[in-house]
Design an enzyme around this catalytic site. Sequence first.
Site, PDB file in Angstrom:
ATOM      1  N   GLY A 179      59.067  93.795  30.270  1.00 45.47           N
ATOM      2  CA  GLY A 179      58.434  92.652  29.598  1.00 45.47           C
ATOM      3  C   GLY A 179      57.777  93.024  28.275  1.00 45.47           C
ATOM      4  O   GLY A 179      57.611  92.171  27.399  1.00 45.47           O
TER       5      GLY A 179
ATOM      6  N   ALA B 136      56.111  93.807  32.825  1.00 44.47           N
ATOM      7  CA  ALA B 136      55.444  92.811  33.669  1.00 44.47           C
ATOM      8  C   ALA B 136      54.675  93.576  34.737  1.00 44.47           C
ATOM      9  O   ALA B 136      55.043  94.707  35.083  1.00 44.47           O
ATOM     10  CB  ALA B 136      56.481  91.910  34.313  1.00 44.47           C
TER      11      ALA B 136
ATOM     12  N   GLU C 171      64.245  97.555  34.369  1.00 43.82           N
ATOM     13  CA  GLU C 171      64.236  96.663  35.541  1.00 43.82           C
ATOM     14  C   GLU C 171      65.257  97.044  36.614  1.00 43.82           C
ATOM     15  O   GLU C 171      64.976  96.908  37.805  1.00 43.82           O
ATOM     16  CB  GLU C 171      64.485  95.207  35.100  1.00 43.82           C
ATOM     17  CG  GLU C 171      63.278  94.529  34.471  1.00 43.82           C
ATOM     18  CD  GLU C 171      63.161  94.756  32.967  1.00 43.82           C
ATOM     19  OE1 GLU C 171      63.836  95.663  32.444  1.00 43.82           O
ATOM     20  OE2 GLU C 171      62.382  94.031  32.328  1.00 43.82           O
TER      21      GLU C 171
ATOM     22  N   GLU D 291      60.560  93.052  25.896  1.00 47.55           N
ATOM     23  CA  GLU D 291      60.971  91.643  25.776  1.00 47.55           C
ATOM     24  C   GLU D 291      59.987  90.861  24.894  1.00 47.55           C
ATOM     25  O   GLU D 291      60.398  90.007  24.110  1.00 47.55           O
ATOM     26  CB  GLU D 291      61.106  91.017  27.168  1.00 47.55           C
ATOM     27  CG  GLU D 291      62.317  91.576  27.914  1.00 47.55           C
ATOM     28  CD  GLU D 291      62.377  91.157  29.363  1.00 47.55           C
ATOM     29  OE1 GLU D 291      61.398  91.416  30.100  1.00 47.55           O
ATOM     30  OE2 GLU D 291      63.400  90.582  29.779  1.00 47.55           O
TER      31      GLU D 291
HETATM   32  N1  COA Z   1      52.933  97.053  36.275  1.00 46.87           N
HETATM   33  C1  COA Z   1      51.781  97.344  36.922  1.00 46.87           C
HETATM   34  N2  COA Z   1      51.091  98.461  36.705  1.00 46.87           N
HETATM   35  C2  COA Z   1      51.572  99.329  35.808  1.00 46.87           C
HETATM   36  C3  COA Z   1      52.767  99.091  35.092  1.00 46.87           C
HETATM   37  C4  COA Z   1      53.452  97.889  35.368  1.00 46.87           C
HETATM   38  N3  COA Z   1      54.593  97.551  34.723  1.00 46.87           N
HETATM   39  N4  COA Z   1      52.999 100.148  34.274  1.00 46.87           N
HETATM   40  C5  COA Z   1      51.988 101.003  34.462  1.00 46.87           C
HETATM   41  N5  COA Z   1      51.113 100.513  35.380  1.00 46.87           N
HETATM   42  C6  COA Z   1      49.888 101.127  35.869  1.00 46.87           C
HETATM   43  C7  COA Z   1      50.161 102.243  36.867  1.00 46.87           C
HETATM   44  O1  COA Z   1      50.396 101.727  38.155  1.00 46.87           O
HETATM   45  C8  COA Z   1      48.878 103.051  36.769  1.00 46.87           C
HETATM   46  O2  COA Z   1      47.876 102.361  37.476  1.00 46.87           O
HETATM   47  P1  COA Z   1      46.861 103.212  38.451  1.00 46.87           P
HETATM   48  O3  COA Z   1      46.176 104.156  37.511  1.00 46.87           O
HETATM   49  O4  COA Z   1      45.959 102.158  39.007  1.00 46.87           O
HETATM   50  O5  COA Z   1      47.724 103.895  39.443  1.00 46.87           O
HETATM   51  C9  COA Z   1      48.528 102.933  35.299  1.00 46.87           C
HETATM   52  O6  COA Z   1      49.207 101.785  34.807  1.00 46.87           O
HETATM   53  C10 COA Z   1      48.961 104.113  34.464  1.00 46.87           C
HETATM   54  O7  COA Z   1      50.346 104.317  34.652  1.00 46.87           O
HETATM   55  P2  COA Z   1      51.007 105.705  35.109  1.00 46.87           P
HETATM   56  O8  COA Z   1      52.314 105.412  35.755  1.00 46.87           O
HETATM   57  O9  COA Z   1      50.017 106.514  35.878  1.00 46.87           O
HETATM   58  O10 COA Z   1      51.229 106.399  33.677  1.00 46.87           O
HETATM   59  P3  COA Z   1      52.312 107.512  33.302  1.00 46.87           P
HETATM   60  O11 COA Z   1      51.953 108.000  31.947  1.00 46.87           O
HETATM   61  O12 COA Z   1      52.450 108.504  34.405  1.00 46.87           O
HETATM   62  O13 COA Z   1      53.715 106.719  33.210  1.00 46.87           O
HETATM   63  C11 COA Z   1      55.147 104.883  32.547  1.00 46.87           C
HETATM   64  C12 COA Z   1      53.921 105.759  32.211  1.00 46.87           C
HETATM   65  C13 COA Z   1      55.212 103.762  31.520  1.00 46.87           C
HETATM   66  C14 COA Z   1      56.424 105.720  32.459  1.00 46.87           C
HETATM   67  C15 COA Z   1      55.000 104.313  33.965  1.00 46.87           C
HETATM   68  O14 COA Z   1      53.718 103.720  34.083  1.00 46.87           O
HETATM   69  C16 COA Z   1      56.021 103.298  34.351  1.00 46.87           C
HETATM   70  O15 COA Z   1      57.171 103.640  34.639  1.00 46.87           O
HETATM   71  N6  COA Z   1      55.634 101.995  34.405  1.00 46.87           N
HETATM   72  C17 COA Z   1      56.471 100.923  34.827  1.00 46.87           C
HETATM   73  C18 COA Z   1      57.466 100.563  33.759  1.00 46.87           C
HETATM   74  C19 COA Z   1      58.401  99.469  34.239  1.00 46.87           C
HETATM   75  O16 COA Z   1      59.208  99.660  35.142  1.00 46.87           O
HETATM   76  N7  COA Z   1      58.293  98.293  33.609  1.00 46.87           N
HETATM   77  C20 COA Z   1      59.136  97.179  33.893  1.00 46.87           C
HETATM   78  C21 COA Z   1      58.490  96.246  34.825  1.00 46.87           C
HETATM   79  S1  COA Z   1      59.568  94.895  35.223  1.00 46.87           S
END
Ligand code: COA
Length: 260
Positions: A112, A66, A135, A115
């Site tokens: 999400g 999400a 989460e 999910e």
């Molecule tokens: N919500 C909003 N933005 C998100 C996102 C999310 N769930 N997941 C990734 N993004 C965005 C990042 O903020 C970043 O945006 P920016 O370039 O404007 O800063 C972009 O997507 C790229 O992500 P980034 O974190 O730079 O990539 P990465 O390869 O370093 O890491 C992940 C990849 C998936 C490990 C990492 O993005 C992450 O942990 N995301 C969140 C996962 C999460 O907790 N999901 C559950 C949500 S309830």
Amino acid sequence: MTYNNILSEFNNGITTITINRPKKLNALNKETIQELHEAFKAADADKNTKVVIVTGSGEKAFVAGADISEFADFDVENGGKLAAKGQELLFDFVENLSTPVIAAVNGFALGGGLELAMACHFRVASDNAKMGLPETSLGVIPGYGGTQRLPQLIGKGRAMELVMTAGMIDAQTAHNYGLVNHVTTVDELLPLAEKIAGKIMRNSSVAISKAIKAVNANYKDGVDGFAVEIEEFGNCFGTADFKEGTSAFLEKRKADFPGE
Ligand code: COA
């Protein structure tokens, strides 16, 4: 229909819905959830669509969860509403769609994203896929059905560990757990999903929609799945597909299902 965050393409009986926010790793914001609802609804209403495939654009992610930026300042009431609305519009909606839905998991499927994949009827994954419910690392719990569907799919103990550790599993582990049915290369992922869709399409879409209803009944509180199966089994006898399927067998020819 044009969308801002997704693509929906029809080809050879398959509607492929692609979540298309690659710069945000296809994170599900409110608008994307609404658009997915519309696209799934339209595909289900389209008689020519026999199977829906859902995937993510770009090489990195199916869906990274999400959109955290949208709910970071929510209070208790808004948090509850976010989960309820999302489940109604997308996750429960997809699970109960009468058209088969295959998730083609092409990278990160987190929160999400996992999910959504779990709400689909089954999943295939590319060998670079990573899945998890992170989460609790954000101070929340999965709110789009993750605490319910993950134990259904991989068992309670494994689900508890994944939720508590907020960890990720790779595609092979997901396959060993039964979370995904097949693992293949990135390039072969959509062709594999399409090949399975082709096998599904040979069968009665009416019977398949009744089978989805009967299988799902097993997971609904207060619903007797065996009773639903008996009812839907009986209903099949009133369909043109049943007449065609049984006639074709007895006449030793390939069935040509009218889909009614
Ligand atoms: N919500 C909003 N933005 C998100 C996102 C999310 N769930 N997941 C990734 N993004 C965005 C990042 O903020 C970043 O945006 P920016 O370039 O404007 O800063 C972009 O997507 C790229 O992500 P980034 O974190 O730079 O990539 P990465 O390869 O370093 O890491 C992940 C990849 C998936 C490990 C990492 O993005 C992450 O942990 N995301 C969140 C996962 C999460 O907790 N999901 C559950 C949500 S309830």
